[in-house]
Design a protein around this motif. Structure first.
Motif, PDB file in Angstrom:
ATOM      1  N   LYS A  10     -53.620  19.885  26.235  1.00 48.87           N
ATOM      2  CA  LYS A  10     -52.174  20.183  25.815  1.00 48.87           C
ATOM      3  C   LYS A  10     -51.480  21.316  26.649  1.00 48.87           C
ATOM      4  O   LYS A  10     -51.832  22.316  26.664  1.00 48.87           O
ATOM      5  CB  LYS A  10     -52.077  20.419  24.341  1.00 48.87           C
ATOM      6  N   ALA A  11     -50.394  20.876  27.147  1.00 48.52           N
ATOM      7  CA  ALA A  11     -49.526  22.141  27.891  1.00 48.52           C
ATOM      8  C   ALA A  11     -49.300  22.987  27.181  1.00 48.52           C
ATOM      9  O   ALA A  11     -48.693  23.152  25.951  1.00 48.52           O
ATOM     10  CB  ALA A  11     -48.298  21.115  28.369  1.00 48.52           C
ATOM     11  N   GLY A  12     -49.418  24.305  27.820  1.00 46.30           N
ATOM     12  CA  GLY A  12     -49.193  25.666  27.356  1.00 46.30           C
ATOM     13  C   GLY A  12     -50.128  26.107  26.204  1.00 46.30           C
ATOM     14  O   GLY A  12     -49.975  27.177  25.704  1.00 46.30           O
ATOM     15  N   VAL A  13     -51.229  25.420  25.936  1.00 49.48           N
ATOM     16  CA  VAL A  13     -52.238  25.794  25.037  1.00 49.48           C
ATOM     17  C   VAL A  13     -53.426  26.106  25.738  1.00 49.48           C
ATOM     18  O   VAL A  13     -53.997  25.268  26.410  1.00 49.48           O
ATOM     19  CB  VAL A  13     -52.632  24.646  23.885  1.00 49.48           C
ATOM     20  N   PRO A  14     -54.156  27.344  25.820  1.00 48.54           N
ATOM     21  CA  PRO A  14     -55.003  27.832  26.353  1.00 48.54           C
ATOM     22  C   PRO A  14     -56.118  27.135  25.841  1.00 48.54           C
ATOM     23  O   PRO A  14     -56.430  26.828  24.729  1.00 48.54           O
ATOM     24  CB  PRO A  14     -55.229  29.441  25.876  1.00 48.54           C
ATOM     25  N   TRP A  15     -56.973  26.846  26.770  1.00 44.58           N
ATOM     26  CA  TRP A  15     -58.527  26.192  26.382  1.00 44.58           C
ATOM     27  C   TRP A  15     -59.794  26.985  27.114  1.00 44.58           C
ATOM     28  O   TRP A  15     -60.845  26.544  26.523  1.00 44.58           O
ATOM     29  CB  TRP A  15     -58.501  24.832  27.158  1.00 44.58           C
ATOM     30  N   ALA A  20     -58.213  27.495  17.697  1.00 43.50           N
ATOM     31  CA  ALA A  20     -58.094  29.030  18.061  1.00 43.50           C
ATOM     32  C   ALA A  20     -57.353  29.293  19.419  1.00 43.50           C
ATOM     33  O   ALA A  20     -56.239  30.183  19.476  1.00 43.50           O
ATOM     34  CB  ALA A  20     -59.436  29.608  18.748  1.00 43.50           C
ATOM     35  N   GLY A  21     -57.298  27.961  20.331  1.00 43.18           N
ATOM     36  CA  GLY A  21     -56.359  27.924  21.278  1.00 43.18           C
ATOM     37  C   GLY A  21     -54.743  27.868  21.082  1.00 43.18           C
ATOM     38  O   GLY A  21     -54.033  28.481  21.449  1.00 43.18           O
ATOM     39  N   ARG A  22     -54.431  26.945  19.945  1.00 47.54           N
ATOM     40  CA  ARG A  22     -53.169  27.013  19.480  1.00 47.54           C
ATOM     41  C   ARG A  22     -52.713  28.309  18.839  1.00 47.54           C
ATOM     42  O   ARG A  22     -51.608  28.738  18.957  1.00 47.54           O
ATOM     43  CB  ARG A  22     -53.048  25.957  18.246  1.00 47.54           C
ATOM     44  N   GLN A  23     -53.435  29.086  18.067  1.00 44.72           N
ATOM     45  CA  GLN A  23     -53.282  30.356  17.567  1.00 44.72           C
ATOM     46  C   GLN A  23     -53.033  31.236  18.757  1.00 44.72           C
ATOM     47  O   GLN A  23     -52.440  32.182  18.655  1.00 44.72           O
ATOM     48  CB  GLN A  23     -54.445  30.915  16.572  1.00 44.72           C
ATOM     49  N   LEU A  24     -53.903  31.197  19.940  1.00 45.21           N
ATOM     50  CA  LEU A  24     -53.616  32.322  20.780  1.00 45.21           C
ATOM     51  C   LEU A  24     -52.149  32.013  21.494  1.00 45.21           C
ATOM     52  O   LEU A  24     -51.651  32.848  21.920  1.00 45.21           O
ATOM     53  CB  LEU A  24     -54.877  32.117  21.912  1.00 45.21           C
ATOM     54  N   ALA A  25     -51.843  30.618  21.545  1.00 48.87           N
ATOM     55  CA  ALA A  25     -50.646  30.325  22.160  1.00 48.87           C
ATOM     56  C   ALA A  25     -49.449  30.974  21.336  1.00 48.87           C
ATOM     57  O   ALA A  25     -48.573  31.438  21.872  1.00 48.87           O
ATOM     58  CB  ALA A  25     -50.385  28.802  22.383  1.00 48.87           C
ATOM     59  N   PHE A  26     -49.687  30.861  19.922  1.00 48.46           N
ATOM     60  CA  PHE A  26     -48.656  31.308  19.202  1.00 48.46           C
ATOM     61  C   PHE A  26     -48.583  32.894  19.284  1.00 48.46           C
ATOM     62  O   PHE A  26     -47.350  33.412  19.419  1.00 48.46           O
ATOM     63  CB  PHE A  26     -49.176  31.267  17.477  1.00 48.46           C
ATOM     64  N   TRP A  27     -49.471  33.756  19.336  1.00 45.38           N
ATOM     65  CA  TRP A  27     -49.649  35.083  19.491  1.00 45.38           C
ATOM     66  C   TRP A  27     -49.014  35.326  20.734  1.00 45.38           C
ATOM     67  O   TRP A  27     -48.193  36.364  21.138  1.00 45.38           O
ATOM     68  CB  TRP A  27     -51.061  35.630  19.336  1.00 45.38           C
ATOM     69  N   LEU A  28     -49.180  34.716  21.838  1.00 47.73           N
ATOM     70  CA  LEU A  28     -48.517  35.014  23.245  1.00 47.73           C
ATOM     71  C   LEU A  28     -46.992  34.774  23.299  1.00 47.73           C
ATOM     72  O   LEU A  28     -46.412  35.781  23.689  1.00 47.73           O
ATOM     73  CB  LEU A  28     -49.323  34.254  24.296  1.00 47.73           C
ATOM     74  N   ARG A  29     -46.516  33.889  22.322  1.00 49.39           N
ATOM     75  CA  ARG A  29     -45.102  33.796  22.252  1.00 49.39           C
ATOM     76  C   ARG A  29     -44.878  35.140  21.316  1.00 49.39           C
ATOM     77  O   ARG A  29     -43.601  35.649  21.906  1.00 49.39           O
ATOM     78  CB  ARG A  29     -44.876  32.448  21.586  1.00 49.39           C
ATOM     79  N   VAL A  30     -45.228  35.460  20.355  1.00 45.59           N
ATOM     80  CA  VAL A  30     -44.887  36.525  19.520  1.00 45.59           C
ATOM     81  C   VAL A  30     -45.093  37.805  20.530  1.00 45.59           C
ATOM     82  O   VAL A  30     -43.735  38.734  20.429  1.00 45.59           O
ATOM     83  CB  VAL A  30     -45.905  36.889  18.461  1.00 45.59           C
ATOM     84  N   ARG A  31     -45.847  37.827  21.285  1.00 49.61           N
ATOM     85  CA  ARG A  31     -46.174  39.084  22.385  1.00 49.61           C
ATOM     86  C   ARG A  31     -44.945  38.956  23.319  1.00 49.61           C
ATOM     87  O   ARG A  31     -44.359  40.105  23.468  1.00 49.61           O
ATOM     88  CB  ARG A  31     -47.424  38.993  23.045  1.00 49.61           C
ATOM     89  N   ALA A  32     -44.495  38.073  23.690  1.00 54.15           N
ATOM     90  CA  ALA A  32     -43.559  37.851  24.556  1.00 54.15           C
ATOM     91  C   ALA A  32     -42.265  38.281  23.960  1.00 54.15           C
ATOM     92  O   ALA A  32     -41.303  38.954  24.661  1.00 54.15           O
ATOM     93  CB  ALA A  32     -43.394  36.381  25.236  1.00 54.15           C
ATOM     94  N   GLU A  33     -41.829  37.755  22.817  1.00 57.31           N
ATOM     95  CA  GLU A  33     -40.477  38.015  22.195  1.00 57.31           C
ATOM     96  C   GLU A  33     -40.622  39.326  21.757  1.00 57.31           C
ATOM     97  O   GLU A  33     -39.374  39.994  21.843  1.00 57.31           O
ATOM     98  CB  GLU A  33     -40.749  37.098  20.934  1.00 57.31           C
TER      99      GLU A  33
END
Length: 349
Positions: free
Chosen positions: A220-225, A246-259
């Protein structure tokens, strides 16, 4: 100004300071070592933390009895191990024991640590080493404590516990319940997610860099694997897969980190300035996540997550060689602990 203390010119109140300095000198020696021998190579941060806590308890015991290293006898060590097993209190946290007594395996590790530092200091000071710890280790209950049949199976989460934890880690904030959800909340839950979903140790989590998060080539694009984890003294650089959730959770955290505009290279920074997470804060924050998920705050709980990851991969048919590599184990013999559980067909998520 700190006094230059020696074993032969010391005041009672300085004993604990001197003994703790011995430990730090030994750690510095190990960290500077280029040897590949297991008993000489650099130590993991987690090991240093545990050993320091163990040694400080021993230093406090010696200071109370005005004992320097040359003075310690077998009887003193027996007394110390008895007291150590009667905790817990501020000086006697039992991180790896069950019940009122120290396990023979943990007591043996204490004796190994005491002997190593005693030998190191004696060699440096040019004196005869104290053999008390070595002599006590000759007793059968300690000599064979590390035998395979004495090695307890690793703690791990059963299927229900793992599913409860995953549900907690990935749920949205409960606004109607007044749940406080900050960037640190997202960080802490994601860190625990990677311990369970990618087999990372707390040290791996602390040192994980942004360029080690791999999304390209995933389903899935944008989701770490998968993750590229840097090596250290006891573990080689490696790549390890991430569970989808866990990959989806990491993607969420990276968005929070960037914001939040957090600078730096660490995936899980300690502050908004991007500083590296300290061992103690990472440990306490992660344990608090487990407690909030109603799984308890018992010592060793973080490594249950890593063990659960390993067992899950083995139950899925992955080879021991692959799982050992994902965990960063240099010796595949370490997989024997998991083999006994997998063969017994106990449930893992």
């Amino acid at each position: 100004m700190t006094k230059n203390l020696t074993l032969f010119d010391i005041d009672t109140e300085d004993i604990q300071e001197l003994l703790n300095r011995h430990f730090e000198d030994w750690v510095a020696f190990r960290q500077a070592s280029t040897s590949r021998a297991r008993h000489e190579r650099p130590l993991l941060d987690e090991s240093i933390h545990v050993y320091r806590e163990m040694w400080q308890a021993f230093a406090a015991f010696c200071a109370e009895r005005q004992l320097t290293l040359p003075d310690v006898t077998v009887t003193d060590l027996e007394t110390f191990l008895t007291i150590r097993g009667s905790g817990p209190d501020a000086w006697r946290p039992r991180q790896t024991t069950r019940g009122p007594d120290l396990t023979a395996r943990y007591a043996n590790r204490y004796l190994v640590l005491i002997n190593k530092i005693t030998q190191f200091i004696a060699k440096r000071e040019g004196i005869e080493p104290n053999r008390a710890a070595l002599l006590l280790r000759e007793r059968p209950e300690y000599r064979f404590a590390e035998a395979a049949d004495k090695d307890p199976p690793p703690d791990y989460l059963n299927e229900l516990q793992a599913r409860v934890l995953i549900a907690y880690l990935t749920r949205a904030p409960q606004a109607d319940a007044g749940e406080k959800f900050t960037w640190k909340t997202a960080r802490d839950r994601t860190a625990v997610s990677l311990m369970l979903g990618a087999g990372l140790s707390p040290g791996d989590v602390r040192s994980l860099k942004l360029d080690g998060v791999i999304t390209e080539g995933g389903r899935k694009a944008g989701v770490p694997w998968k993750l590229a984890v840097e090596g250290n003294g006891n573990s080689p650089a490696r790549e390890t897969p991430i569970a989808d959730w866990a990959g989806r959770q990491l993607a969420f955290w990276l968005r929070v980190r960037a914001e939040q505009g957090i600078p730096g290279t660490y995936v899980f920074p300690a502050t908004m300035k991007g500083n590296q997470w300290s061992h103690s804060r990472c440990f306490e924050s992660s344990r608090e996540v487990l407690e909030n998920a109603k799984l308890g705050k018992d010592a060793g709980g973080l490594y249950k997550l890593r063990h659960t990851f390993a067992l899950r991969q083995l139950r899925k048919g992955k080879s021991e060689e692959d799982v050992a590599r994902w965990l960063g184990l240099l010796d595949i013999n370490g997989m024997v602990r998991y083999r006994r559980i997998v063969i017994s067909y106990q449930d893992v998520v």
